[in-house]
Design an enzyme around this catalytic site. Structure first.
Site, short mmCIF file in Angstrom:
data_model
loop_
_atom_site.label_atom_id
_atom_site.label_comp_id
_atom_site.label_asym_id
_atom_site.label_seq_id
_atom_site.Cartn_x
_atom_site.Cartn_y
_atom_site.Cartn_z
N LYS A 52 0.84 -1.20 0.00
CA LYS A 52 0.00 0.00 0.00
C LYS A 52 0.87 1.25 0.00
O LYS A 52 0.59 2.21 -0.72
CB LYS A 52 -0.95 -0.02 1.20
CG LYS A 52 -2.09 -1.01 0.98
CD LYS A 52 -2.91 -1.31 2.20
CE LYS A 52 -3.89 -2.46 1.87
NZ LYS A 52 -4.62 -2.96 3.01
N GLN A 96 -5.12 -1.90 9.12
CA GLN A 96 -4.90 -3.21 8.50
C GLN A 96 -5.48 -4.31 9.40
O GLN A 96 -5.14 -4.40 10.58
CB GLN A 96 -3.39 -3.41 8.28
CG GLN A 96 -3.05 -4.65 7.52
CD GLN A 96 -3.58 -4.62 6.08
OE1 GLN A 96 -3.41 -3.65 5.37
NE2 GLN A 96 -4.22 -5.69 5.66
N ASP A 119 -11.76 2.61 3.25
CA ASP A 119 -12.08 1.21 2.99
C ASP A 119 -13.57 1.03 2.71
O ASP A 119 -13.99 -0.01 2.21
CB ASP A 119 -11.71 0.36 4.22
CG ASP A 119 -10.42 -0.42 4.00
OD1 ASP A 119 -10.07 -0.64 2.82
OD2 ASP A 119 -9.79 -0.80 5.00
#
Ligand code: NAP
Length: 283
Positions: A52, A96, A119
C-alpha cells in the site's frame, strides 16, 4: 475469450489518480494523504502494508505508516486513531486487519470519521451504498466494477450471480451490480443447487475463498467471469476460486489470478484516498 488485464487497468487508474493528485497540489499545495495503521506483526499484513505504501508512491499519495506493537492496548490504538482523525494532512485512514486478539476491530473502525473511511467499511458508507447515495465503496468490489466498465461489459439488464456474501466483498458487490441495473442473485454456503444458479449468470463473480471451486459445469457459455478469490492450489501456488483452465474456453471474459482483481484492490484504495482529499479540500 478475452483475458481481463487487471494490471494494465490498475496502471491506467494509478496514472489518473496521480494526475488528480498533481492538480490538488497545484491548486491547494496539498497532496492526498493516507494513514496506514498496522498493529502487531502478522507477516501477511506487513506485506499488504508495504504494498500500500508503494502504491501511494506511484499514485502521488502521501503515506503515513504507523506501527503499534502486538500487545498494544485499546487506549493506545484509540489515541492514535483520534490523532489521525484530527490531522488535516490525513484524508484517509486504513487499519490493517486482522487485529491482535485483545482489540475489537469494530470498536476501532468506529474511530475513523466517515469522510476518512477509505475502505468503505463503516455502517454509514455501507448505508450510503445501499441507498445509492454518494459515499466510499469497498475497494475490491469497486475494482470489479471498474474492470467491467473499462472492458465495456454491459451490466444493465444482465443476470449477475455473486457467490459469497461477506461484508467486504460479496454484499457490496451485489449492491453495486444491483445499482448498475443488473438482476442479482447472491449465493453462499447454504445455497441449494449452486451449479444451477451459477449457470444462469451472464456475469459471475466468485468471492468464496476455495481454490478452483467454480468448474466448467457451473458456467454459462459466453459468460463474463470475475474471480475475486486468492487461494493456494495443491502445490501452494496462488490461484483463484475459478478453475481457470477448465473454464476459460467457455467464457467471453475472464480475470486471471494473479493479475486480475488483485491489483485493482490496492489501486481503488488510492482512488478512494484521492477522492476523500478532493472532497475535503473542495468543501
Ligand atoms: P469470507 O468472508 O470467508 O466469505 C466467503 C463467502 O463464501 C461466504 O459468504 C461463504 O458463505 C461463501 N462460501 C464458502 N463456501 C462456499 C461454498 N461451498 N459454496 C458457496 N459459497 C460458499 O471471504 P471474503 O473475505 O469475502 O473473501 C473471499 C475470497 O476473496 C478469498 O479467497 C479472499 O482471499 C479473496 N479476496 C481477494 C481480494 C483481492 O484483492 N483480490 C480481496 C478480498 C478478498 P457463508 O456466508 O454461508 O459462510
Amino acid at each position: 475469450m478475452i483475458l481481463i488485464d487487471g494490471k494494465a487497468v490498475s496502471a491506467e487508474i494509478r496514472a489518473e489518480v496521480k494526475a488528480r493528485s498533481d492538480a490538488l497540489e497545484q491548486k491547494f499545495g496539498v497532496r492526498p494523504g493516507l494513514a496506514v495503521v498496522l498493529i502487531g506483526d502478522d507477516p501477511a499484513s506487513k506485506v499488504y502494508v508495504r504494498n500500500k505504501v508503494k502504491a501511494c508512491e506511484e499514485s502521488g499519495i502521501r503515506s503515513f505508516a504507523h506501527y503499534l506493537p502486538a500487545d498494544a492496548t485499546r487506549e493506545e490504538a484509540i489515541s492514535l486513531l483520534r490523532k489521525l482523525a484530527c490531522d488535516e494532512k490525513v484524508h484517509g485512514i486504513l487499519v490493517q486487519l486482522p487485529l491482535p486478539k485483545q482489540l475489537d476491530a469494530q470498536e476501532l473502525l468506529r474511530e475513523i470519521p466517515v469522510e476518512k473511511d477509505v475502505d468503505g467499511f463503516s455502517a454509514e458508507n455501507v448505508g450510503r451504498l445501499s441507498l445509492k447515495q454518494e459515499g466510499t465503496v469497498a475497494c475490491t468490489p469497486l475494482g470489479v466494477m471498474e474492470l467491467l466498465k473499462r472492458y465495456k461489459i454491459s451490466v444493465a439488464g444482465k443476470r449477475a450471480v455473486v457467490v459469497g456474501r461477506s461484508n467486504i466483498v460479496g454484499k457490496p458487490m451485489a449492491m453495486l451490480l444491483m445499482n448498475a441495473d443488473a438482476t442479482v442473485t447472491v449465493c453462499h454456503s447454504k445455497t441449494a443447487n449452486l451449479p444451477e444458479e451459477c449457470r444462469r449468470a451472464d456475469i459471475l463473480v466468485a468471492a468464496i475463498g476455495k481454490a478452483k471451486f467454480i468448474g466448467a459445469d457451473m458456467v454459462k457459455e459466453g459468460a463474463a467471469v470475475i474471480d475475486v478469490g486468492m487461494d493456494r492450489d495443491e502445490n501452494g501456488k496462488l490461484c483463484g476460486d475459478v478453475d481457470f483452465e477448465a473454464v476459460k474456453e467457455k467464457v467471453s471474459y475472464i480475470t486471471p489470478v494473479p493479475g486480475g482483481v488483485g491489483p485493482m484492490t490496492v489501486t481503488m484504495l488510492m482512488y478512494n484516498a484521492c477522492a476523500a482529499a478532493e472532497r475535503a479540500l473542495q468543501k
